[in-house]
Design a protein around this motif. Structure first.
Motif, PDB file in Angstrom:
ATOM      1  N   SER A   1       0.792  -1.234   0.000  1.00  0.00           N
ATOM      2  CA  SER A   1       0.000   0.000   0.000  1.00  0.00           C
ATOM      3  C   SER A   1       0.823   1.282   0.000  1.00  0.00           C
ATOM      4  O   SER A   1       0.307   2.356  -0.315  1.00  0.00           O
ATOM      5  CB  SER A   1      -0.943   0.018   1.209  1.00  0.00           C
ATOM      6  OG  SER A   1      -0.204  -0.067   2.419  1.00  0.00           O
ATOM      7  N   GLY A   2       2.103   1.192   0.371  1.00  0.00           N
ATOM      8  CA  GLY A   2       2.886   2.423   0.404  1.00  0.00           C
ATOM      9  C   GLY A   2       4.291   2.207   0.926  1.00  0.00           C
ATOM     10  O   GLY A   2       4.820   1.096   0.897  1.00  0.00           O
ATOM     11  N   PHE A   3       4.893   3.294   1.433  1.00  0.00           N
ATOM     12  CA  PHE A   3       6.281   3.290   1.878  1.00  0.00           C
ATOM     13  C   PHE A   3       6.367   3.861   3.290  1.00  0.00           C
ATOM     14  O   PHE A   3       5.614   4.772   3.652  1.00  0.00           O
ATOM     15  CB  PHE A   3       7.149   4.135   0.937  1.00  0.00           C
ATOM     16  CG  PHE A   3       6.996   3.788  -0.518  1.00  0.00           C
ATOM     17  CD1 PHE A   3       7.840   2.863  -1.112  1.00  0.00           C
ATOM     18  CD2 PHE A   3       6.002   4.371  -1.296  1.00  0.00           C
ATOM     19  CE1 PHE A   3       7.710   2.540  -2.457  1.00  0.00           C
ATOM     20  CE2 PHE A   3       5.862   4.058  -2.636  1.00  0.00           C
ATOM     21  CZ  PHE A   3       6.714   3.132  -3.220  1.00  0.00           C
ATOM     22  N   THR A   4       7.317   3.352   4.077  1.00  0.00           N
ATOM     23  CA  THR A   4       7.498   3.878   5.422  1.00  0.00           C
ATOM     24  C   THR A   4       8.150   5.259   5.358  1.00  0.00           C
ATOM     25  O   THR A   4       8.804   5.600   4.359  1.00  0.00           O
ATOM     26  CB  THR A   4       8.392   2.950   6.265  1.00  0.00           C
ATOM     27  OG1 THR A   4       9.710   2.938   5.688  1.00  0.00           O
ATOM     28  CG2 THR A   4       7.834   1.546   6.308  1.00  0.00           C
ATOM     29  N   PRO A   5       8.013   6.078   6.408  1.00  0.00           N
ATOM     30  CA  PRO A   5       8.680   7.396   6.435  1.00  0.00           C
ATOM     31  C   PRO A   5      10.187   7.292   6.224  1.00  0.00           C
ATOM     32  O   PRO A   5      10.785   8.163   5.584  1.00  0.00           O
ATOM     33  CB  PRO A   5       8.348   7.927   7.829  1.00  0.00           C
ATOM     34  CG  PRO A   5       7.046   7.268   8.183  1.00  0.00           C
ATOM     35  CD  PRO A   5       7.135   5.888   7.590  1.00  0.00           C
ATOM     36  N   GLU A   6      10.800   6.224   6.731  1.00  0.00           N
ATOM     37  CA  GLU A   6      12.241   6.053   6.569  1.00  0.00           C
ATOM     38  C   GLU A   6      12.597   5.874   5.098  1.00  0.00           C
ATOM     39  O   GLU A   6      13.595   6.419   4.608  1.00  0.00           O
ATOM     40  CB  GLU A   6      12.720   4.839   7.374  1.00  0.00           C
ATOM     41  CG  GLU A   6      14.234   4.676   7.386  1.00  0.00           C
ATOM     42  CD  GLU A   6      14.682   3.517   8.246  1.00  0.00           C
ATOM     43  OE1 GLU A   6      15.859   3.522   8.674  1.00  0.00           O
ATOM     44  OE2 GLU A   6      13.877   2.599   8.487  1.00  0.00           O
ATOM     45  N   VAL A   7      11.782   5.132   4.365  1.00  0.00           N
ATOM     46  CA  VAL A   7      12.017   4.934   2.928  1.00  0.00           C
ATOM     47  C   VAL A   7      11.882   6.261   2.191  1.00  0.00           C
ATOM     48  O   VAL A   7      12.674   6.570   1.291  1.00  0.00           O
ATOM     49  CB  VAL A   7      11.051   3.881   2.359  1.00  0.00           C
ATOM     50  CG1 VAL A   7      11.084   3.878   0.831  1.00  0.00           C
ATOM     51  CG2 VAL A   7      11.408   2.494   2.881  1.00  0.00           C
TER      52      VAL A   7
END
Length: 466
Positions: A343-349
């Motif tokens: 569904s998406g990407f982590t803030p770190e990514v």
């Protein structure tokens, strides 16, 4: 059973990959050199070639170009390190189906192999020893992403301005910036939108067959011309033809192209009949055609014919505001291709994405997201699914070692990037000096520099010292 040729000089690595692919139902033959691969392919038929970029007697790029000129139906996958990313992207432009990176992830390898062998063009029977390219040139897939940055809005404004006209357009930009997407966008907004859009990679056209591919030939025009052939210009009649990497066309073909633009007619190779064509031409390049015209490699009159309107594709590092739009688009594409639901990407990514320079532009972003989606088991892409090179540059340790004792030297030191730049500059100068001193004897140069030949070739490629 599909036949695969694996060209890899690391015997342990080769054995592991061969065993893995055979367990998944493929017949795999191996060799370690470009020359060996060419000999094997001359007497055997293969559906797929998997080649390491760095080989003892050459490169996977050389094998790719040879394969595409001799056996264009055979797919090629290149194995690279992430430090070879620019080279890998160039290989894609020359006709490689895909590139995968070391260390190889088995799931990624298997998915890429299956996808390459499912391409319709790869199933076509080889009825002649004469090289025959697919009748349908490869075109871009997916929706066009406009973007929200000021530069993206300016580009879209210019596209909408030129699209309704019949002006020839020259799209400039670095490799991987989406020049074909821009060209397709022009076509879709033009009055020719219901006509064909034919995309040709001029860099992948075999030099001796480029004229035939573009303009067609009549039966018996040359050895191996067993039947009449319709060229891409004739196929594009009523629509748009996109000529990518236009600077790679030979001078002879440039003359034919100039005549086609001026007269709006073509003549097949070996024919004497003029064929009327109604085609809009969009050309693209990452070369400086003005410089090429100055040294005689590109006709200046052809350049001005092609350059009735110029568009500049934007490198990703200059449109970070659009990164989210592109990432979401590529995430949806990857989910569909791999049957996933990330569904998406982590803030770190996101922090890593925003800090990275993206030398391979949109093509690199798409490939990295596809790989990350494959490796992601949960709902969000996490840092571990990304290649380490994105957040741990290969020369970072070198920069750090060069800064030994920096804390005691004050706060006015150059940045790590400055050290890295100086290191690269000094290394390039040293290699160039030794090459000159040895009269470009690469074996002797490698010994003097205390590096193996493969490393030397890689650095020569990197620094443009060939």
């Amino acid at each position: 059973m599909k036949q695969i040729l694996l060209v890899e000089d690391d015997l342990t690595y080769s054995r592991i990959v061969k065993t893995f692919l055979e367990k998944n139902g493929y017949a795999v033959q191996t060799c370690i050199k470009v020359k060996d691969a060419q000999q094997i392919m001359s007497s055997n038929s293969f559906d797929l070639i998997i080649a390491d970029f760095r080989l003892p007697d050459g490169t996977g790029m050389e094998l790719l170009q040879w394969t595409k000129s001799k056996f264009p139906q055979t797919q090629v996958i290149l194995i690279t390190h992430y430090s070879d990313i620019r080279i890998a992207i160039k290989a894609m432009k020359l006709g490689a189906f895909e590139y995968i990176t070391k260390p190889i992830n088995p799931d990624e390898l298997l998915a890429t192999v299956k996808e390459s062998l499912s391409v319709k063009g790869n199933e076509a029977p080889k009825t002649s020893s004469t090289p025959q390219k697919s009748s349908e040139p490869k075109v871009s897939k997916g929706s066009y992403v406009i973007g929200s940055s000021s530069e993206a809005e300016k580009l879209e404004k210019h596209i909408q301005l030129v699209a309704p006209t019949d002006l020839s357009v020259l799209v400039l930009g670095e490799t991987g910036t989406g020049k074909e997407f821009v060209s397709r966008r022009i076509h879709e907004l033009s009055t020719r939108k219901d006509g064909p859009f034919i995309a040709i990679d001029c860099g992948a056209l075999p030099r001796e067959l480029a004229g035939s591919e573009l303009f067609g030939h009549v039966k018996g025009a040359f050895t191996g011309a067993l039947e009449h052939k319709t060229g891409h210009f004739e196929s594009a009649n009523g629509g748009t033809i996109f000529l990518d990497e236009i600077g790679n066309l030979s001078y002879e073909v440039q003359i034919q192209l100039l005549r086609a633009i001026q007269e709006r007619t073509i003549r097949k190779i070996g024919g004497n009949k003029e064929i009327q064509i109604d085609v809009r031409i969009i050309a693209a390049t990452n070369d400086n055609l003005i410089l090429q015209s100055g040294d005689g490699h590109f006709r200046e009159d052809l350049y001005h014919r092609l350059n009735e309107f110029t568009l500049q594709a934007i490198p990703l590092r200059r449109r970070k505001e659009d990164l989210e739009d592109f990432s979401q688009q590529f995430l949806e594409e990857s989910n569909a291709r791999l049957n996933k639901s990330v569904s998406g990407f982590t803030p770190e990514v996101w922090e890593i994405f925003l800090a990275y320079d993206w030398p391979g532009n949109l093509r690199e972003l798409r490939n990295i997201i596809k790989r990350a989606v494959l490796l992601t088991a949960g709902g969000l892409v996490e840092k571990d699914a990304l290649p380490a090179d994105l957040y741990e540059p290969s020369l970072q340790s070198t920069s750090t070692s060069m800064m030994g004792g920096a804390s005691s030297m004050g706060n006015d030191l150059p940045s790590p990037k400055d050290y890295k730049s100086k290191w690269i500059e000094q290394e390039k100068e040293l290699i160039q000096k030794v090459l000159n001193d040895t009269k470009f004897n690469k074996s002797k140069t490698a010994r003097i520099l205390n590096m193996d030949r493969k490393t030397l070739y890689s650095k020569m490629e990197k620094y443009g010292l060939d």
